[in-house]
Scaffold this active site. Structure first.
Site, PDB file in Angstrom:
ATOM      1  CD  GLU A  99      -2.913  -1.100   2.344  1.00  0.00           C
ATOM      2  OE1 GLU A  99      -4.112  -1.300   2.095  1.00  0.00           O
ATOM      3  OE2 GLU A  99      -2.482  -0.892   3.483  1.00  0.00           O
TER       4      GLU A  99
HETATM    5  C1  TNX Z   1      -4.648  -4.075   4.673  1.00  0.00           C
HETATM    6  S1  TNX Z   1      -2.865  -6.505   4.361  1.00  0.00           S
HETATM    7  C2  TNX Z   1      -3.371  -3.874   5.151  1.00  0.00           C
HETATM    8  C3  TNX Z   1      -3.174  -3.552   6.578  1.00  0.00           C
HETATM    9  C4  TNX Z   1      -4.479  -3.316   7.280  1.00  0.00           C
HETATM   10  C5  TNX Z   1      -5.482  -4.361   6.865  1.00  0.00           C
HETATM   11  C6  TNX Z   1      -6.783  -4.242   7.587  1.00  0.00           C
HETATM   12  C7  TNX Z   1      -1.889  -5.397   4.140  1.00  0.00           C
HETATM   13  C8  TNX Z   1      -0.657  -5.842   3.567  1.00  0.00           C
HETATM   14  N1  TNX Z   1      -2.229  -4.144   4.428  1.00  0.00           N
HETATM   15  O1  TNX Z   1      -2.339  -2.432   6.700  1.00  0.00           O
HETATM   16  O2  TNX Z   1      -4.265  -3.380   8.655  1.00  0.00           O
HETATM   17  O3  TNX Z   1      -5.704  -4.256   5.478  1.00  0.00           O
HETATM   18  O4  TNX Z   1      -7.626  -5.298   7.283  1.00  0.00           O
END
Ligand code: TNX
Length: 512
Positions: free
Chosen positions: A327
């Site tokens: 992300e």
């Molecule tokens: C996505 S899974 C994220 C996390 C969040 C999560 C909440 C991932 C690699 N990144 O930063 O905590 O969703 O469900």
């Protein structure tokens, strides 16, 4: 079911007997029980290990002895000589290097009226054999009782070994800090279900949770925030090493993660020079992610990464380092890939394998490193180059997703995940382009944006984490919703005996 069917049956096809709890999860590769005959622990029952047992086997023996004993601190006894036969009514743990058929984690367990015998070629297998024995005894074995309980189990013959090498869970201690005692309790619960990896998400926007001696502000400043504005917290390196050792004693490898170059706000508040404009962002104490990233063009950023990884791996050596990589906002693809490749070099030079979330796959990743699939991503690219994948698909395995619309904790971006959704899917067909031979194993992450107390964590993890355990350990031909659903019902009394705040989800005949 007729009486004849009870004579000899596979656990998976016989009705659950809640009095005796023949309901092993994850279901072993082969298990035959004869419920009409039984082994009973008596005051004379002793746990024996071989005369030449090593210290690890002694510890597993002590673990078993404490399960059946009514006094803490019980130890296993050594048999008088190699190949000596244990007296009747005892439990024997034996390492047999010739049993290579069992693999590194497999075991054979035989229970008759005369005693229980567990054989494995490695200590891990003995440990898992003891967990199966534990589950064949009634839930009262989970009480730290100071009285004699009626510990009885059916005759059983079990030959078992795991399907996947990687059977993991993840704790997010960054969004809310989780004290070490709670992490250890979680480790104990993972061990009961033969889970062997604990991925610790140690740093994110909302907090940096492990002491780094060469960058002290990471915890002095970055450790003091969390979602909701609470005090945060962090592990000293000694406390972290203690967690890793504790996990190791339960045959669980800790996998440390420091998320980068996004999800790094806590590091940026601690050291503004890690940010391109050199100004400290505000602490981030809500759900979500700010667009701030490490300044990937600045050399000091790589010094930071290298110091952090080196100190964490020196505090407690483990064979993996997880760099997050998910992300990222506001960075070009080319800059992001160059960053991941440079970090890969740093991590691999420390002698460990790098792991990153699915987004890293399009970078030039060595096939010896590992990609963790979580959402629609390019994980398949890593499989194509011969690399291994950890499967953590959000819609099935994100333990922070609500069970249904009535769950007060949790998020729902990946959908509601009831117990059947967590269990009833096939890791081999789930991710197009990632075949069976590319899957290192499975992992269920527990993100903690909405979780504060250990009771919160337990509620979201249990019982769904047992679905992960079974899909990761059991042979595909043993896996099936109907059998699991019956067996998990009997685990309710065991979890209750352990004081676990598990979700009494509908559709399961929870037995007490
Ligand atoms: C996505 S899974 C994220 C996390 C969040 C999560 C909440 C991932 C690699 N990144 O930063 O905590 O969703 O469900």
């Amino acid at each position: 079911m007729t009486a004849a069917c009870h004579n000899r049956a596979t656990v998976g096809v016989q009705p659950a007997d809640h009095t005796l709890g023949y309901s092993v999860v994850p279901i072993p590769a082969t298990i035959h029980v004869e419920p009409r005959d039984s082994f009973l622990v008596t005051p004379r029952t002793v746990v024996y290990v071989d005369s030449d047992a090593n210290q690890e086997v002694d510890s597993i023996g002590a673990f078993a002895a404490n399960l059946i004993s009514s006094r803490a601190g019980t130890v296993a006894q050594h048999l008088p000589a190699a190949n000596a036969v244990a007296p009747d009514s005892s439990i024997t743990l034996r390492m047999d290097a010739t049993r290579t058929d069992l693999g590194a984690e497999g075991y054979q367990l035989d229970a008759t009226s005369r005693g229980i015998r567990i054989v494995a070629s490695q200590p891990a297998g003995l440990f898992y054999g003891v967990q199966t024995m534990r589950q064949l005894f009634p839930p009262s074995i989970e009480h730290q009782a100071s009285y004699q309980r009626r510990l009885i189990m059916p005759f059983a013959h079990v030959v078992d070994a795991p399907h996947y090498e990687w059977r993991g869970s993840m704790l997010d201690v960054a969004r809310h800090f989780l004290p070490a005692t709670d992490v250890k309790r979680f480790i104990d619960l993972l061990a009961l279900y033969k889970i062997n990896r604990l991925h610790l998400h140690l740093a994110d926007d909302q907090g940096f949770r492990i002491e780094i001696k060469s960058w002290p502000n990471l915890t002095v400043i970055g450790g003091r925030s969390q979602i909701g504005g609470g005090p945060g917290g962090f592990y000293t390196q000694a406390e972290y090493a203690d967690i890793v050792a504790y996990a190791r004693s339960r045959y669980i490898t800790v996998v440390p993660e420091i998320d980068m170059p996004g999800h790094s706000n806590a590091a940026l508040t601690s050291y503004p020079d890690l940010r391109c404009n050199r100004t400290a962002p505000d602490p981030f104490t809500i759900v979500g992610g700010p667009p701030n990233t490490l300044c990937t063009s600045r050399d000091s950023v790589y010094q930071y990464i290298s110091d952090v990884a080196r100190e964490i791996l020196a505090a407690a050596p483990v064979p993996y380092f997880h760099i997050g990589g998910d992300e990222v906002q506001g960075l070009s693809k080319a800059d992001y890939h160059a960053f991941i490749e440079r970090v890969q070099e740093i991590v691999n030079r420390l002698g460990v394998r790098m792991i990153g979330w699915g987004e890293i796959a399009p970078a030039n990743i060595s096939p010896t490193n590992v990609v963790q699939h979580w959402t629609k991503d390019s994980t398949f690219l890593h499989a194509q180059r011969g690399g291994k994948i950890i499967a953590s698909p959000g819609p099935h395995f994100y333990l922070d997703m609500k069970y249904d619309s009535t769950t007060s904790l949790g998020l729902k971006w990946a959908g509601y995940i009831d117990l059947r959704k967590a269990y009833d899917w096939d890791p081999v067909t789930e991710n197009p382009g990632v075949g069976a031979s590319s899957i290192l194993g499975l992992e269920a992450p527990l993100w903690a944006e909405t979780l504060i107390t250990r009771q919160d964590y337990e509620y979201m993890a249990f019982p769904r984490i047992t679905a992960l355990a079974e899909l990761a350990w059991s042979s595909p031909n043993q896996i099936g919703w109907d059998g699991y659903r019956r067996r998990i019902a009997a685990q309710g009394a065991r979890l209750a005996a352990l004081g676990v705040n598990f979700a009494r989800v509908p559709g399961i005949n929870w037995a007490w």
